[in-house]
Motif scaffolding. Structure first.
Motif, PDB file in Angstrom:
ATOM      1  N   LYS A 118       5.183  -0.439  13.060  1.00  0.00           N
ATOM      2  CA  LYS A 118       3.959  -1.210  13.252  1.00  0.00           C
ATOM      3  C   LYS A 118       3.726  -2.149  12.077  1.00  0.00           C
ATOM      4  O   LYS A 118       4.077  -1.822  10.940  1.00  0.00           O
ATOM      5  CB  LYS A 118       2.749  -0.272  13.367  1.00  0.00           C
ATOM      6  N   ARG A 119       3.151  -3.307  12.373  1.00  0.00           N
ATOM      7  CA  ARG A 119       2.675  -4.162  11.296  1.00  0.00           C
ATOM      8  C   ARG A 119       1.478  -3.498  10.628  1.00  0.00           C
ATOM      9  O   ARG A 119       0.603  -2.951  11.301  1.00  0.00           O
ATOM     10  CB  ARG A 119       2.261  -5.536  11.824  1.00  0.00           C
ATOM     11  N   ALA A 120       1.458  -3.562   9.303  1.00  0.00           N
ATOM     12  CA  ALA A 120       0.348  -3.009   8.540  1.00  0.00           C
ATOM     13  C   ALA A 120      -0.203  -4.104   7.637  1.00  0.00           C
ATOM     14  O   ALA A 120       0.322  -5.221   7.586  1.00  0.00           O
ATOM     15  CB  ALA A 120       0.808  -1.807   7.722  1.00  0.00           C
ATOM     16  N   TYR A 173       3.032 -11.511  19.551  1.00  0.00           N
ATOM     17  CA  TYR A 173       2.078 -11.109  20.576  1.00  0.00           C
ATOM     18  C   TYR A 173       1.710  -9.631  20.469  1.00  0.00           C
ATOM     19  O   TYR A 173       0.682  -9.200  20.976  1.00  0.00           O
ATOM     20  CB  TYR A 173       2.642 -11.348  21.982  1.00  0.00           C
ATOM     21  N   GLN A 174       2.588  -8.846  19.854  1.00  0.00           N
ATOM     22  CA  GLN A 174       2.411  -7.402  19.767  1.00  0.00           C
ATOM     23  C   GLN A 174       2.757  -6.956  18.358  1.00  0.00           C
ATOM     24  O   GLN A 174       3.641  -7.527  17.721  1.00  0.00           O
ATOM     25  CB  GLN A 174       3.328  -6.725  20.806  1.00  0.00           C
ATOM     26  N   TYR A 219       7.223  -0.250   4.440  1.00  0.00           N
ATOM     27  CA  TYR A 219       7.960  -1.351   3.816  1.00  0.00           C
ATOM     28  C   TYR A 219       6.942  -2.347   3.301  1.00  0.00           C
ATOM     29  O   TYR A 219       6.104  -2.847   4.056  1.00  0.00           O
ATOM     30  CB  TYR A 219       8.890  -2.042   4.820  1.00  0.00           C
ATOM     31  N   THR A 220       7.007  -2.638   2.013  1.00  0.00           N
ATOM     32  CA  THR A 220       6.108  -3.639   1.442  1.00  0.00           C
ATOM     33  C   THR A 220       6.763  -4.278   0.229  1.00  0.00           C
ATOM     34  O   THR A 220       7.301  -3.593  -0.651  1.00  0.00           O
ATOM     35  CB  THR A 220       4.757  -3.014   1.042  1.00  0.00           C
ATOM     36  N   ASN A 221       6.769  -5.598   0.207  1.00  0.00           N
ATOM     37  CA  ASN A 221       7.291  -6.370  -0.934  1.00  0.00           C
ATOM     38  C   ASN A 221       8.692  -5.931  -1.357  1.00  0.00           C
ATOM     39  O   ASN A 221       8.983  -5.770  -2.550  1.00  0.00           O
ATOM     40  CB  ASN A 221       6.337  -6.267  -2.120  1.00  0.00           C
ATOM     41  N   GLY A 222       9.565  -5.731  -0.382  1.00  0.00           N
ATOM     42  CA  GLY A 222      10.948  -5.380  -0.693  1.00  0.00           C
ATOM     43  C   GLY A 222      11.151  -3.951  -1.142  1.00  0.00           C
ATOM     44  O   GLY A 222      12.195  -3.628  -1.713  1.00  0.00           O
ATOM     45  N   MET A 223      10.198  -3.076  -0.875  1.00  0.00           N
ATOM     46  CA  MET A 223      10.295  -1.673  -1.256  1.00  0.00           C
ATOM     47  C   MET A 223      10.070  -0.775  -0.043  1.00  0.00           C
ATOM     48  O   MET A 223       9.255  -1.083   0.827  1.00  0.00           O
ATOM     49  CB  MET A 223       9.263  -1.318  -2.335  1.00  0.00           C
ATOM     50  N   ILE A 224      10.773   0.361   0.001  1.00  0.00           N
ATOM     51  CA  ILE A 224      10.529   1.405   0.980  1.00  0.00           C
ATOM     52  C   ILE A 224       9.784   2.529   0.270  1.00  0.00           C
ATOM     53  O   ILE A 224      10.235   3.043  -0.760  1.00  0.00           O
ATOM     54  CB  ILE A 224      11.832   1.953   1.578  1.00  0.00           C
ATOM     55  N   LEU A 225       8.611   2.913   0.832  1.00  0.00           N
ATOM     56  CA  LEU A 225       7.769   3.920   0.199  1.00  0.00           C
ATOM     57  C   LEU A 225       7.438   5.038   1.180  1.00  0.00           C
ATOM     58  O   LEU A 225       7.475   4.857   2.399  1.00  0.00           O
ATOM     59  CB  LEU A 225       6.455   3.308  -0.319  1.00  0.00           C
ATOM     60  N   SER A 226       7.084   6.178   0.612  1.00  0.00           N
ATOM     61  CA  SER A 226       6.576   7.297   1.392  1.00  0.00           C
ATOM     62  C   SER A 226       5.460   7.953   0.595  1.00  0.00           C
ATOM     63  O   SER A 226       5.679   8.373  -0.554  1.00  0.00           O
ATOM     64  CB  SER A 226       7.678   8.313   1.698  1.00  0.00           C
ATOM     65  N   GLN A 227       4.267   8.004   1.166  1.00  0.00           N
ATOM     66  CA  GLN A 227       3.089   8.579   0.510  1.00  0.00           C
ATOM     67  C   GLN A 227       2.836   7.937  -0.864  1.00  0.00           C
ATOM     68  O   GLN A 227       2.503   8.617  -1.832  1.00  0.00           O
ATOM     69  CB  GLN A 227       3.242  10.096   0.366  1.00  0.00           C
ATOM     70  N   TYR A 257       9.914 -10.276  10.296  1.00  0.00           N
ATOM     71  CA  TYR A 257       8.893 -10.686  11.264  1.00  0.00           C
ATOM     72  C   TYR A 257       7.496 -10.185  10.887  1.00  0.00           C
ATOM     73  O   TYR A 257       6.619 -10.100  11.734  1.00  0.00           O
ATOM     74  CB  TYR A 257       9.251 -10.165  12.654  1.00  0.00           C
ATOM     75  N   ILE A 258       7.282  -9.875   9.624  1.00  0.00           N
ATOM     76  CA  ILE A 258       5.982  -9.350   9.196  1.00  0.00           C
ATOM     77  C   ILE A 258       4.884 -10.386   9.396  1.00  0.00           C
ATOM     78  O   ILE A 258       3.810 -10.088   9.915  1.00  0.00           O
ATOM     79  CB  ILE A 258       6.039  -8.914   7.710  1.00  0.00           C
ATOM     80  N   ASN A 259       5.132 -11.609   8.976  1.00  0.00           N
ATOM     81  CA  ASN A 259       4.082 -12.643   8.974  1.00  0.00           C
ATOM     82  C   ASN A 259       4.298 -13.682  10.060  1.00  0.00           C
ATOM     83  O   ASN A 259       4.135 -14.883   9.841  1.00  0.00           O
ATOM     84  CB  ASN A 259       4.039 -13.327   7.602  1.00  0.00           C
ATOM     85  N   VAL A 260       4.664 -13.237  11.235  1.00  0.00           N
ATOM     86  CA  VAL A 260       4.895 -14.160  12.339  1.00  0.00           C
ATOM     87  C   VAL A 260       3.564 -14.685  12.870  1.00  0.00           C
ATOM     88  O   VAL A 260       2.620 -13.927  13.050  1.00  0.00           O
ATOM     89  CB  VAL A 260       5.668 -13.460  13.474  1.00  0.00           C
ATOM     90  N   VAL A 261       3.498 -16.000  13.102  1.00  0.00           N
ATOM     91  CA  VAL A 261       2.316 -16.621  13.723  1.00  0.00           C
ATOM     92  C   VAL A 261       2.567 -16.680  15.224  1.00  0.00           C
ATOM     93  O   VAL A 261       3.584 -17.226  15.660  1.00  0.00           O
ATOM     94  CB  VAL A 261       2.070 -18.036  13.169  1.00  0.00           C
TER      95      VAL A 261
END
Length: 203
Positions: free
Chosen positions: A103-105, A85-86, A5-13, A132-136
């Motif tokens: 996982k966060r990437a 935290y994780q 998942y990145t910038n509102g898109m679902i991708l594979s390879q 929750y991608i950019n959680v501090v």
């Protein structure tokens, strides 16, 4: 199977599979995979899942019922992920079989799914956890600070009792109370704020 998942898109390879559109009460996934999440009630983690106009499942506190299957996430892992935290959350069936992991990437989220399960399960979790991608991370509470001033917690109540029992003039009692208040304010408020700022502004 690996989904991203990145910038509102679902991708594979590196290939875009679908676009994610978020509204106040709806999340729409359109492309090779299509589904609609409609928020139910006032909770931000509860949704009904629709495909082609029919309800096919629901989300309750980020536990997913899709088709005839139920998928759950560990509450401690989920809380740690949401608070920063994780960086990963594992997904299980109700029979405690591991389905996959989010996982966060660097550019968003990555979802690793056991090939035996429907890709829609991972798409739902990627969409739900994308907020929750950019959680501090919250500043962790420092236990050392309590132990350093633990004696004061015992000393101040005893001193207050002593002042109450000794027949001192009113203005002396008042002065002692004011001094204790200033001491408490300095140790636990002023120093606490300054240390929190130093721990946050590390760059």
């Amino acid at each position: 199977m690996l989904l991203q998942y990145t910038n509102g898109m679902i991708l594979s390879q590196g290939i875009t599979l679908c676009k994610v559109t978020v509204d106040r009460s709806e999340v729409r996934v359109e492309g090779n995979y299509n589904l609609l999440l409609k928020r139910k009630g006032f909770s931000s983690n509860d949704y009904e899942i629709y495909q082609y106009g029919s309800k096919v499942g629901e989300v309750n506190d980020l536990n997913v019922k899709y088709s005839i299957f139920n998928f759950i996430v560990s509450k401690p892992q989920l809380v740690a992920f949401i608070r920063g935290y994780q960086d990963s959350v594992k997904i299980f069936t109700t029979g405690n079989t591991e389905v996959g992991e989010v996982k966060r990437a660097q550019n968003g989220l990555e979802g690793y799914l056991n090939d035996a399960y429907d890709p829609y399960v991972m798409i739902i979790y990627l969409v739900l956890l994308s907020r929750y991608i950019n959680v501090v991370p919250y500043p962790r509470y420092r236990r050392g600070r309590i132990s350093r001033y633990r004696g004061i917690f015992y000393f101040i109540p005893l001193l207050l009792i002593l002042v109450y029992l000794i027949p001192l003039p009113f203005y002396i009692d008042l002065a002692i109370y004011v001094i204790l208040l200033i001491l408490f304010y300095y140790l636990f408020i002023i120093r606490g704020i300054s240390r929190s700022r130093r721990s946050i502004n590390i760059f």
